[in-house]
Structure formats: structure tokens, C-alpha cells
Design a protein around this motif. Sequence first.
Motif: not given
Length: 324
Positions: A47-57, A228-243
Motif C-alpha cells: 500500500l503506497v502513497g505520499e504521507s497523509g494519504c490515509g495508508k496507516s488509517t 494498491a496506490v492511495m491518494y487522498l483517502g482513495r485507492i487510485v490504482e490496484l494491480a499485480d506488482a509487475g504490471a
Amino acid sequence: MSDPLVEATGLVKHFALRRGLFSRARGAVRAVDGVDLRVEAGETVGLVGESGCGKSTLGRLLLRLIEPTSGRVRFEGTDITELPERRLRPLRRRMQIVFQDPYASLDPRMTVGQIVAEGLQIHRMVSSASEREARVEALLRRVGLRPEHARRYPHEFSGGQRQRIGIARALAVEPRFIVCDEPVSALDVSIQAQIVNLLKDLQEELGLAYLFVAHDLNVVRVVSRRVAVMYLGRIVELADAGALFDRPRHPYTEALLSAVPVPDPERRRLRILLEGDVPSPVAPPPGCSFHPRCRKARAGLCDVQVPPLRAVAPGHFAACHLAE
Ligand code: SF4
């Protein structure tokens, strides 16, 4: 598809914004704003994204360490969203967390042995002191520490060793799912690989599933099956790591990946600068919340309509009107 180990549906967490403890709410921080996510048994979802995007929450919501504003979480097929604590307790044992700061998360007044044994006692997993000591000794050995370390205190250890103690504590109660919340971010680069390898070995041996929260994309790539990539509280992309790493479909993911150094010059990406700061989660922009920073944004579309997370290829999802 088999039943997932963990499944979040429409998960939302808004924190009320108040001036004082008893004053009325002046708004809400939309930390997690409608997330659907599945974690299968034995897999790692990064689960990735800039700090404050909601990952830890989001990680804490999945474990029900904090209560959601709305939405549901299922664990091993049981809806745990409103389960009373008494019925939740046996399930809690099987879902654990490893924290970013291994020092702050270890009680400095307890010995390492007491820290690792605490869960064993709470969940009545040992019936005698000698059995408890034997379990602690085996756990310390398993994470690369020595049995005599059980008598020492957290401040006597290095950052990497303290993270091993945190992992032993999580493992003690025989979990199936562990939220690893930036587990290597506070460690020296030379130590990071050791902890990542330990987590991977344990996963293979014990069939653990991880939600691996991190902002270092190189680490995420090494450990994750899906990302999964998070931005401002939402998942904006989700895929197999390679893809996801080979062909990101969302402009935000593209920008994040373009900043990651790659050793192979043939595969070097054009650096895409992310302009401006992440907007406030108190008042996210209308439409696609990424549109003020997106180099592909289309006026009249992106600033008006919220893009749903949709399949752009088998197993590959992106929340972008233009993704294909
Ligand atoms: Fe950019 Fe529009 Fe896609 Fe959002 S929907 S990421 S603003 S192109």
C-alpha cells in the motif's frame, strides 16, 4: 475466486475537526474515503502513497484498531465491523500489526521477554511459566535474536533489533494477517534488507498475509504480489506488482514511479514532477481529487466527475477517466 482472508467494502473514516475537546465539529478530515480491498491468505498487498494519504488509517481500520465511519470489514469470512469486543478477541489474535517506530511501540519498562510473552498470556496460549519461556526463546531465535535477550530492555537494542522484537511480539500469537506499517522506514538502508528478508522468510514458512504499508516503492516492489496506490483517502490504482511497475495506468502512479531510481538505464523513466502539495483531506478537490496536480487533466471532465476504480486490464484497476 476463493474467499479472501480480509475484505474491506466501502470503508470510510472521517475524523471530526474540532477547536477544543468539547466544541462542535467544524468539518472532517476524510482520511479514508470509500475503499474496497481484499487480501488473500498468504499474499502481500503493498500500500503506497505520499504521507497523509490515509495508508496507516486504512491498516488500522482493517484490524479494527479504530472504528470506521461507515463500510464493512470481514476477516476469515466474519463481519468484524460491529462485533462486540468479547467475540472480537479470539479473532484479534490472528491479526497483528508491526509498527514503523519500533522504539515507541515497545514499553520501555518491560523486558523483551515480557513484551513477547504478553500476547501469549492474554490469549491463554501457554499453561506454565516454563512453557512460556520456551515459546519466547523459540520466537527470539526465529527472528534472529538470542534467548538471553529476553532479560534485557528495549533501550539496550539497535533499531533493527527492536524491529525484530516487534515482529516476535506479533508472531507470538500465531497470526494469519499482519499489517506492516512502514516497518523499515525508520531503519538504516543496510538494515532494511535484513528485516524485509526476515518478513519474507516468515511469510513463506508460516503462510502469513501482509498489508505492507510503505512509501519506498523499491521495497514495496520486492515484497508485494499486488500493489494498491492511495491518494487522498482513495485507492487510485490496484494491480499485480509487475504490471503496476511495468505499465502504470494512473497519472499519479506514473509520477510516483518516475521518481524511483532504476539501475537499468534502458528502462529509465522520464521524470514527471508532481507539482503542488497534496490537497487538504478536509476539503478535497471536486471530481478527480488528483486533477489540480495532473498533467493530463481535462477541464469539464476531471474537475467535475469522480472517476470510479474500474478494470483496465484483467486484475488491473485504475480510477482515471482516461486510463486504458
Ligand atoms: Fe488526471 Fe483526469 Fe485521470 Fe484524474 S481522471 S488522474 S485528473 S486524467
